[in-house]
Motif scaffolding. Structure first.
Motif, short mmCIF file in Angstrom:
data_model
loop_
_atom_site.label_atom_id
_atom_site.label_comp_id
_atom_site.label_asym_id
_atom_site.label_seq_id
_atom_site.Cartn_x
_atom_site.Cartn_y
_atom_site.Cartn_z
N LYS A 90 -2.19 -7.62 -9.49
CA LYS A 90 -3.33 -6.72 -9.37
C LYS A 90 -2.85 -5.35 -8.90
O LYS A 90 -1.99 -5.25 -8.03
CB LYS A 90 -4.35 -7.28 -8.36
N THR A 91 -3.42 -4.32 -9.50
CA THR A 91 -3.12 -2.96 -9.07
C THR A 91 -4.43 -2.20 -8.87
O THR A 91 -5.45 -2.51 -9.51
CB THR A 91 -2.27 -2.20 -10.10
N SER A 92 -4.40 -1.23 -7.98
CA SER A 92 -5.57 -0.36 -7.83
C SER A 92 -5.12 1.02 -7.38
O SER A 92 -4.09 1.18 -6.74
CB SER A 92 -6.57 -0.95 -6.82
N TYR A 93 -5.93 2.00 -7.76
CA TYR A 93 -5.67 3.39 -7.40
C TYR A 93 -7.01 4.03 -7.08
O TYR A 93 -7.98 3.88 -7.82
CB TYR A 93 -5.00 4.13 -8.55
N ARG A 94 -7.06 4.69 -5.94
CA ARG A 94 -8.28 5.41 -5.56
C ARG A 94 -7.92 6.84 -5.18
O ARG A 94 -7.00 7.08 -4.40
CB ARG A 94 -8.97 4.75 -4.36
N GLN A 95 -8.67 7.77 -5.74
CA GLN A 95 -8.52 9.18 -5.37
C GLN A 95 -9.80 9.61 -4.69
O GLN A 95 -10.87 9.64 -5.29
CB GLN A 95 -8.25 10.05 -6.60
N TYR A 154 -11.88 5.36 -8.83
CA TYR A 154 -11.29 4.12 -8.34
C TYR A 154 -11.06 3.23 -9.55
O TYR A 154 -12.01 2.89 -10.27
CB TYR A 154 -12.21 3.43 -7.34
N TYR A 155 -9.82 2.86 -9.78
CA TYR A 155 -9.46 2.06 -10.94
C TYR A 155 -8.64 0.86 -10.49
O TYR A 155 -7.67 1.00 -9.75
CB TYR A 155 -8.66 2.90 -11.95
N THR A 156 -9.02 -0.31 -10.97
CA THR A 156 -8.32 -1.52 -10.57
C THR A 156 -8.21 -2.48 -11.75
O THR A 156 -9.15 -2.61 -12.54
CB THR A 156 -9.02 -2.19 -9.37
N THR A 157 -7.05 -3.11 -11.90
CA THR A 157 -6.82 -4.04 -13.00
C THR A 157 -6.15 -5.31 -12.47
O THR A 157 -5.57 -5.32 -11.38
CB THR A 157 -5.88 -3.43 -14.06
N ILE A 158 -6.25 -6.38 -13.27
CA ILE A 158 -5.54 -7.61 -12.95
C ILE A 158 -5.01 -8.21 -14.25
O ILE A 158 -5.68 -8.15 -15.29
CB ILE A 158 -6.44 -8.62 -12.20
N SER A 159 -3.80 -8.75 -14.18
CA SER A 159 -3.24 -9.48 -15.32
C SER A 159 -2.92 -10.90 -14.88
O SER A 159 -2.49 -11.12 -13.74
CB SER A 159 -1.99 -8.78 -15.86
N LEU A 160 -3.14 -11.85 -15.78
CA LEU A 160 -2.95 -13.27 -15.49
C LEU A 160 -1.92 -13.86 -16.44
O LEU A 160 -1.90 -13.55 -17.64
CB LEU A 160 -4.28 -14.03 -15.65
N ASP A 213 -6.10 12.97 -1.13
CA ASP A 213 -6.54 11.79 -0.39
C ASP A 213 -6.52 10.56 -1.29
O ASP A 213 -7.54 9.90 -1.49
CB ASP A 213 -7.95 12.03 0.17
N ALA A 214 -5.37 10.24 -1.87
CA ALA A 214 -5.26 9.13 -2.81
C ALA A 214 -4.39 8.03 -2.23
O ALA A 214 -3.51 8.26 -1.41
CB ALA A 214 -4.68 9.61 -4.13
N VAL A 215 -4.65 6.80 -2.69
CA VAL A 215 -3.88 5.66 -2.23
C VAL A 215 -3.82 4.63 -3.36
O VAL A 215 -4.76 4.52 -4.17
CB VAL A 215 -4.49 5.03 -0.96
N SER A 216 -2.72 3.91 -3.45
CA SER A 216 -2.61 2.86 -4.46
C SER A 216 -2.18 1.56 -3.77
O SER A 216 -1.53 1.58 -2.73
CB SER A 216 -1.60 3.24 -5.55
N TYR A 217 -2.57 0.44 -4.40
CA TYR A 217 -2.24 -0.89 -3.88
C TYR A 217 -1.67 -1.74 -5.01
O TYR A 217 -2.00 -1.55 -6.19
CB TYR A 217 -3.48 -1.61 -3.35
N SER A 218 -0.86 -2.72 -4.63
CA SER A 218 -0.37 -3.69 -5.59
C SER A 218 -0.33 -5.06 -4.91
O SER A 218 0.07 -5.16 -3.75
CB SER A 218 1.02 -3.31 -6.09
N MET A 219 -0.75 -6.09 -5.63
CA MET A 219 -0.72 -7.46 -5.10
C MET A 219 -0.19 -8.42 -6.15
O MET A 219 -0.47 -8.28 -7.35
CB MET A 219 -2.12 -7.90 -4.66
N LEU A 220 0.55 -9.40 -5.69
CA LEU A 220 1.10 -10.47 -6.52
C LEU A 220 0.74 -11.79 -5.88
O LEU A 220 0.80 -11.93 -4.65
CB LEU A 220 2.62 -10.33 -6.61
N MET A 233 0.84 -1.19 0.00
CA MET A 233 0.00 0.00 0.00
C MET A 233 0.88 1.24 0.00
O MET A 233 1.87 1.31 0.74
CB MET A 233 -0.91 0.02 1.23
N MET A 234 0.51 2.22 -0.83
CA MET A 234 1.27 3.47 -0.89
C MET A 234 0.32 4.67 -0.88
O MET A 234 -0.34 4.94 -1.88
CB MET A 234 2.14 3.51 -2.15
N PRO A 235 0.20 5.37 0.24
CA PRO A 235 -0.54 6.63 0.23
C PRO A 235 0.19 7.64 -0.66
O PRO A 235 1.42 7.69 -0.68
CB PRO A 235 -0.53 7.08 1.69
N ILE A 236 -0.57 8.43 -1.40
CA ILE A 236 0.03 9.45 -2.26
C ILE A 236 0.24 10.72 -1.42
O ILE A 236 -0.69 11.19 -0.78
CB ILE A 236 -0.88 9.75 -3.47
#
Length: 325
Positions: free
Chosen positions: A74-79, A87-93, A55-62, A46-49
């Motif tokens: 998986k990545t996500s970003y919320r402002q 709020y934007y979130t994506t996943i790659s497989l 008031d934004a934060v982003s996440y990354s998961m493997l 998790m990384m607060p901007i």
């Protein structure tokens, strides 16, 4: 085979069918594979901007799903803490058997399915025997599917109640329930403490809530409080519990730090994957007030994303993009 990836948009996935029962099975299998050591799921990043006004934060998961042999990123970003529009979130497989990329896709639909599935599985394994009532607090994207998933996991539930502040969210929550359970009624409540005191299961998925922060000691003996990483839960909710569980203790340390005790310590009695695998109890006694902290684990995103992508590709949806050409 050319190195290419199926790119699937939100509209490509919108009407791909997965029933609540389908998703419950996928998510339960994912937790079991993780408990058995077949999958991998490092703690999310998790990384607060550093811009207070945004008031934004982003996440990354493997993670790696050992059942499907798929690797996911998986990545996500919320402002804005309560803005669904930003709020934007994506996943790659990636296929670990062939070593080839498979799909890159919008992840909103995935999260809206695996999150209530985790909630419902928590209720199945941790609610007191004979639980008959449930209160859902919150009507955002991840909360709207919760009631039908709860009913799928616990068909004996008789009384369903809902608290929300957004008319569209309330209407969508009721419509989603009626899609799968057309004969079931929902009571709308405005007194959250009183409704919680009469509910065997309380699910809190609200953001900056227009209700008093929910406390575990509001629940009746044997009650279960499930926090979907919610700001609507009191910081003392975990410490008030007779028995505390989390999807992942490590992730609680990332997204639930405010629940820690005065010394910064977090006490968790069991993790959900171990409970589903039968290696830990969901509660000690029928009268325990149980607190459950639910934080997303990519091992549950991967099988749901794979199922949606497989069906979408079979239906001719999306584009095959040769990023490496």
């Amino acid at each position: 085979m050319p190195k290419a990836m199926h790119v699937l948009t939100r509209s490509d996935l919108e009407d791909v069918e997965l029933t609540p029962a389908d998703v419950l099975d996928l998510v339960a299998e994912a937790y079991q594979a993780f408990a058995q050591g077949d999958s991998r799921c490092p703690v999310k990043l998790m990384m607060p901007i550093p811009k207070a006004e945004r008031d934004a934060v982003s996440y990354s998961m493997l993670g790696y799903d050992g059942s499907l042999e798929q690797v996911g990123f998986k990545t996500s970003y919320r402002q804005g803490g309560d803005s669904a529009e930003k709020y934007y979130t994506t996943i790659s497989l990636y296929d670990d058997v062939t070593g080839l990329p498979f799909a890159f896709m919008d992840c909103q639909r995935v999260g809206a399915a695996r999150t209530p599935a985790t909630t419902a599985l928590t209720a199945r394994y941790c609610a007191r025997p004979g639980a008959r009532s449930a209160l859902m607090i919150g009507t955002g994207v991840q909360g709207r599917n919760t009631l039908p998933y709860l009913l799928t996991a616990l068909p004996g539930l008789e009384r369903l109640r809902l608290f929300g502040t957004h008319p569209d969210g309330i209407a969508d929550s009721i419509a989603t329930l009626h899609r799968w359970f057309p004969d079931r009624a929902v009571e709308l409540v405005d007194d959250v403490p009183a409704a919680a005191a009469e509910s065997d299961i309380v699910v809190v998925a609200s953001g900056r809530a227009a209700h008093p922060e929910v406390r575990t000691d509001w629940l009746p003996p044997g009650g279960l409080l499930i926090s979907v990483a919610s700001k609507g839960v009191a910081s003392g909710a975990l410490r008030q519990a007779d028995y505390a569980i989390a999807t992942s203790t490590g992730q609680l340390g990332v997204t639930g730090t405010r629940l820690a005790g005065p010394g910064g310590e977090v006490r968790i009695d069991a993790e959900l994957p171990e409970i589903i695998a039968g290696r830990a109890p969901g509660r000690r006694t029928d009268t325990d007030r149980v607190f459950a902290f639910s934080s997303g684990m990519i091992i549950t995103d991967i099988p749901v994303a794979h199922a949606l992508a497989t069906r979408a590709v079979a239906a001719g949806r999306g584009q095959r993009v040769r990023l490496w050409s």
